[in-house]
Design an enzyme around this catalytic site. Structure first.
Site, PDB file in Angstrom:
ATOM      1  CG  LEU A 176     -13.516  19.402 -58.433  1.00  0.00           C
ATOM      2  CD1 LEU A 176     -13.528  18.100 -59.217  1.00  0.00           C
ATOM      3  CD2 LEU A 176     -12.202  20.137 -58.654  1.00  0.00           C
ATOM      4  CD  GLN A 177     -20.782  21.332 -60.759  1.00  0.00           C
ATOM      5  OE1 GLN A 177     -21.535  21.739 -61.638  1.00  0.00           O
ATOM      6  NE2 GLN A 177     -21.202  20.589 -59.755  1.00  0.00           N
ATOM      7  CB  SER A 228     -22.203  20.526 -67.513  1.00  0.00           C
ATOM      8  OG  SER A 228     -21.062  19.765 -67.245  1.00  0.00           O
ATOM      9  CG  LEU A 229     -24.781  14.945 -69.261  1.00  0.00           C
ATOM     10  CD1 LEU A 229     -24.006  14.230 -70.351  1.00  0.00           C
ATOM     11  CD2 LEU A 229     -25.116  13.989 -68.118  1.00  0.00           C
ATOM     12  CD1 TRP A 275     -23.701  12.576 -64.358  1.00  0.00           C
ATOM     13  CD2 TRP A 275     -22.425  13.571 -62.808  1.00  0.00           C
ATOM     14  NE1 TRP A 275     -23.348  11.636 -63.429  1.00  0.00           N
ATOM     15  CE2 TRP A 275     -22.577  12.209 -62.466  1.00  0.00           C
ATOM     16  CE3 TRP A 275     -21.675  14.407 -61.980  1.00  0.00           C
ATOM     17  CZ2 TRP A 275     -21.985  11.656 -61.334  1.00  0.00           C
ATOM     18  CZ3 TRP A 275     -21.094  13.861 -60.841  1.00  0.00           C
ATOM     19  CH2 TRP A 275     -21.241  12.500 -60.533  1.00  0.00           C
ATOM     20  CG  HIS A 325     -18.598  23.435 -64.574  1.00  0.00           C
ATOM     21  ND1 HIS A 325     -18.117  23.297 -65.852  1.00  0.00           N
ATOM     22  CD2 HIS A 325     -19.513  22.432 -64.413  1.00  0.00           C
ATOM     23  CE1 HIS A 325     -18.686  22.259 -66.431  1.00  0.00           C
ATOM     24  NE2 HIS A 325     -19.544  21.724 -65.595  1.00  0.00           N
ATOM     25  CG  ASP A 383     -15.533  25.384 -66.181  1.00  0.00           C
ATOM     26  OD1 ASP A 383     -15.227  24.523 -65.337  1.00  0.00           O
ATOM     27  OD2 ASP A 383     -16.533  25.290 -66.915  1.00  0.00           O
TER      28      ASP A 383
END
Length: 266
Positions: free
Chosen positions: A158-159, A93-94, A20, A243, A215
């Site tokens: 954040l990742q 991820s997504l 995403w 992540h 992560d």
């Protein structure tokens, strides 16, 4: 139609689905290594989704705004339309959740499934604590409405938290940011609300999950949950990664994927 980039002419087919807020450009650091062993199909998720108009029938080649289930179904149809007849599907991820949805819908088209920093149930539930905090996810949904670009940049930060190569990964992730419109980003983010644990549990194709040791979004403790859910799943943990483990140590990541894929019969 979805944007597709094919790299290489020989080797087993490997489909790459980004996460995403990103684009297929995010795979650039691993393409040289992976292309030595695979024929790669990079697919970009849509940058714009068309609204559903009244009760008009939805064409199989179109993408529509609607419920997460409806959008997932449409995305799966479009992904299958541009993908090789049979391939290993690797999603970050997504992208990992969408790869799982493809495998559930058309297992005969999937030789193997690789989820990278992906979770079949991304948001915490009473019986699934090793997932993204509900409050944090709600904050992202709200922030997208007011300032999508700022939210994407915050998501990048954040990742990379916890990665041993934060500075480099920030630049790589920023360079690969999605150009999708805010409404499309909201629709795609909503897909993470889906619970696909049953799909993974019953799937009859080889599965590999690759998790980042540090992560913040897909906790490494998920490994035990995955094995309990599906005892034959293989889980690899990337040390020093967050992540985006494929960015932290690209060559190690590529070799792990290649080694695992050699076990699969097409």
């Amino acid at each position: 139609m979805l944007q597709v980039d094919v790299r290489g002419e020989t080797g087993p087919e490997l489909v790459l689905l980004h996460g995403w807020g990103s684009s297929a450009d995010v795979w650039e650091p691993v393409l040289a290594c992976l292309s030595r062993s695979f024929r790669l199909t990079l697919i970009n998720l849509p940058q714009q989704l068309s609204p559903v108009q009244g009760s008009s029938p939805v064409q199989s080649s179109s993408l529509v705004k609607g419920s997460p289930d409806q959008l997932t179904s449409q995305l799966v149809s479009n992904l299958l339309a541009v993908a090789p007849d049979k391939a290993i599907w690797l999603g970050w991820s997504l992208g990992g959740q969408l790869a799982l949805a493809v495998a559930e819908a058309a297992p005969e088209r999937v030789a193997g499934l690789v989820g990278v920093a992906s979770n079949p149930c991304f948001i915490q539930r009473e019986d699934w604590p090793d997932a993204m905090d509900k409050a944090l996810f709600a904050q992202f949904e709200e922030a997208l409405v007011s300032d999508a670009r700022k939210t994407l940049k915050r998501f990048v930060l954040l990742q990379v938290q916890g990665s041993e190569n934060q500075r480099r990964e920030v630049m790589q992730l920023m360079a690969a940011l999605s150009e999708a419109d805010p409404q499309t980003l909201q629709c795609l983010l909503g897909l993470l609300r889906l619970d696909m644990r049953q799909a993974l549990k019953t799937l009859q194709v080889p599965c590999l999950y690759m998790l980042g040791q540090n992560d913040l979004l897909v906790p490494v403790s998920l490994a035990d949950q995955l094995v309990r859910l599906r005892p034959d799943v293989q889980v690899l943990i990337q040390e020093g990664a967050a992540h985006a483990p494929f960015l932290t140590r690209p060559e190690v990541f590529s070799e792990q994927v290649t080694t695992w894929a050699r076990q699969i019969s097409f």
